[in-house]
Design a protein around this motif. Structure first.
Motif, PDB file in Angstrom:
ATOM      1  N   ALA A  77      42.579  42.242  43.640  1.00 14.86           N
ATOM      2  CA  ALA A  77      43.591  42.873  42.794  1.00 14.86           C
ATOM      3  C   ALA A  77      43.907  41.998  41.592  1.00 14.86           C
ATOM      4  O   ALA A  77      43.927  40.784  41.682  1.00 14.86           O
ATOM      5  N   GLY A  78      44.114  42.642  40.483  1.00 18.84           N
ATOM      6  CA  GLY A  78      44.624  41.969  39.304  1.00 18.84           C
ATOM      7  C   GLY A  78      43.643  41.056  38.598  1.00 18.84           C
ATOM      8  O   GLY A  78      42.425  41.167  38.713  1.00 18.84           O
ATOM      9  N   ALA A  79      44.220  40.112  37.868  1.00 11.56           N
ATOM     10  CA  ALA A  79      43.448  39.223  37.013  1.00 11.56           C
ATOM     11  C   ALA A  79      42.567  38.273  37.810  1.00 11.56           C
ATOM     12  O   ALA A  79      41.479  37.901  37.362  1.00 11.56           O
ATOM     13  N   LEU A  80      42.999  37.883  38.998  1.00  7.18           N
ATOM     14  CA  LEU A  80      42.218  36.948  39.804  1.00  7.18           C
ATOM     15  C   LEU A  80      40.849  37.531  40.165  1.00  7.18           C
ATOM     16  O   LEU A  80      39.859  36.809  40.231  1.00  7.18           O
ATOM     17  N   HIS A  81      40.786  38.827  40.342  1.00  8.66           N
ATOM     18  CA  HIS A  81      39.518  39.509  40.610  1.00  8.66           C
ATOM     19  C   HIS A  81      38.553  39.295  39.454  1.00  8.66           C
ATOM     20  O   HIS A  81      37.393  38.929  39.650  1.00  8.66           O
ATOM     21  N   TRP A  82      39.034  39.510  38.228  1.00  7.02           N
ATOM     22  CA  TRP A  82      38.175  39.376  37.048  1.00  7.02           C
ATOM     23  C   TRP A  82      37.833  37.922  36.753  1.00  7.02           C
ATOM     24  O   TRP A  82      36.728  37.617  36.307  1.00  7.02           O
TER      25      TRP A  82
END
Length: 72
Positions: free
Chosen positions: A33-38
């Motif tokens: 989820a969120g920025a950590l994924h990217w």
């Protein structure tokens, strides 16, 4: 164009870490989820690419070479 500036151990570590980050981006709930994924995807892809090519642009800019010395 560019010369290799990574040693065998450095490349192996980058390949393992890159694959682990990419695997984790899709299989670990905390990374889905969120920025950590990217961040995990981008860093994992960069680690994988530099491990496969043996050339790191950051090492090049800083003058670091973890590979064997060049023969003349």
């Amino acid at each position: 164009m560019f010369t290799r500036n990574e040693g065998t151990v450095d490349r192996g570590i980058r390949l393992v870490v890159g694959l682990a980050l990419l695997w984790g981006a899709w299989n670990v709930a905390a990374l889905q989820a969120g920025a950590l994924h990217w961040v995990a995807i981008v860093v994992g892809a960069l680690m994988l690419i530099t491990g496969l090519t043996g050339m790191c642009l950051l090492y090049n800019l800083l003058g670091i070479n973890t590979g064997a010395p060049e023969r003349s």
